[in-house]
Motif scaffolding. Structure first.
Motif, PDB file in Angstrom:
ATOM      1  N   LYS A 167       1.193  -1.404   0.085  1.00 46.51           N
ATOM      2  CA  LYS A 167       0.219   0.448  -0.015  1.00 46.51           C
ATOM      3  C   LYS A 167       0.647   0.502  -0.133  1.00 46.51           C
ATOM      4  N   GLN A 168       2.444   1.092   0.734  1.00 46.16           N
ATOM      5  CA  GLN A 168       2.938   2.489   0.657  1.00 46.16           C
ATOM      6  C   GLN A 168       3.825   2.134  -0.244  1.00 46.16           C
ATOM      7  N   GLU A 216       1.019   4.017  -2.900  1.00 50.03           N
ATOM      8  CA  GLU A 216       1.254   6.041  -2.630  1.00 50.03           C
ATOM      9  C   GLU A 216       1.772   6.230  -3.173  1.00 50.03           C
ATOM     10  N   LYS A 217       2.918   5.854  -2.561  1.00 46.03           N
ATOM     11  CA  LYS A 217       4.792   6.727  -3.323  1.00 46.03           C
ATOM     12  C   LYS A 217       4.603   6.797  -4.802  1.00 46.03           C
TER      13      LYS A 217
END
Length: 199
Positions: A156-157, A160-161
């Motif tokens: 998920k991170q 997002e990035k």
């Protein structure tokens, strides 16, 4: 009754004298060994009734042991001693076998109790091992779940990035297009690009 038969035989022997029979045969024998030596050997010519008479005299032989009470008593004492010894030895043997059986039964009982103790301890250890394995499986599942969650968070991170980078890239592309359009409209060249090429 044996005495009566012996007397009859003696009477018959004296009433019918044979020329070959000697006179001392009519006297009662004193000893068994003497009796055997006194009995004459039958001649091949003799008739069978004479043989039966000679055999009738031998029937007194069972009375001879009664004449020696001291020898019979000694034999009886020896036989009693032998029987007593055999009885004692058989009792000792029976006691020995009984003790051996007791020892074997005692050892078998102890071995059986050791075997049951060993089996119960093994069962306890196996139950404990199974419990530990179940706990480890549970922990493994928990850790696997945690790792999956971590992986999902990381993904998920990263997404997002990536989205931020794509958004920034889109902004920069849009900005570059706008500036290029501005430069086209004004006719000026961008300074940064010349600085890069001129350098």
């Amino acid at each position: 009754m044996a005495e009566e038969e012996a007397k009859k035989v003696e009477v018959e022997v004296t009433s019918e004298p044979t020329p070959e029979a000697p006179a001392p045969e009519a006297e009662p024998p004193k000893d068994v060994t003497e009796e055997k030596t006194v009995i004459p050997q039958p001649a091949p010519e003799e008739v069978k009734p004479d043989d039966s008479k000679a055999l009738a005299v031998i029937e007194k032989a069972p009375e001879a042991p009664a004449e020696k009470p001291s020898g019979g008593s000694h034999d009886r004492d020896a036989a009693l001693a032998r029987v007593e010894t055999e009885k004692r030895l058989s009792l000792i043997k029976a006691w020995e076998e009984n003790e051996k059986t007791k020892a074997e039964n005692k050892a078998t009982k102890k071995l059986s109790s050791i075997l049951s103790w060993e089996n119960s301890k093994k069962a306890n250890v196996e139950a404990e091992l199974k419990k530990i394995e179940e706990q480890l499986e549970k922990k493994k599942a928990e850790y696997a779940e945690k790792m999956k969650n971590k992986i999902a968070v990381l993904h998920k991170q990263a997404e997002e990035k990536r989205a931020m980078i794509e958004a920034k890239k889109g902004e920069e592309l849009l900005k570059a297009e706008e500036e290029a359009a501005k430069y086209r409209a004004t006719g000026h060249t961008p300074k940064k690009l010349i600085g890069c090429f001129g350098g």
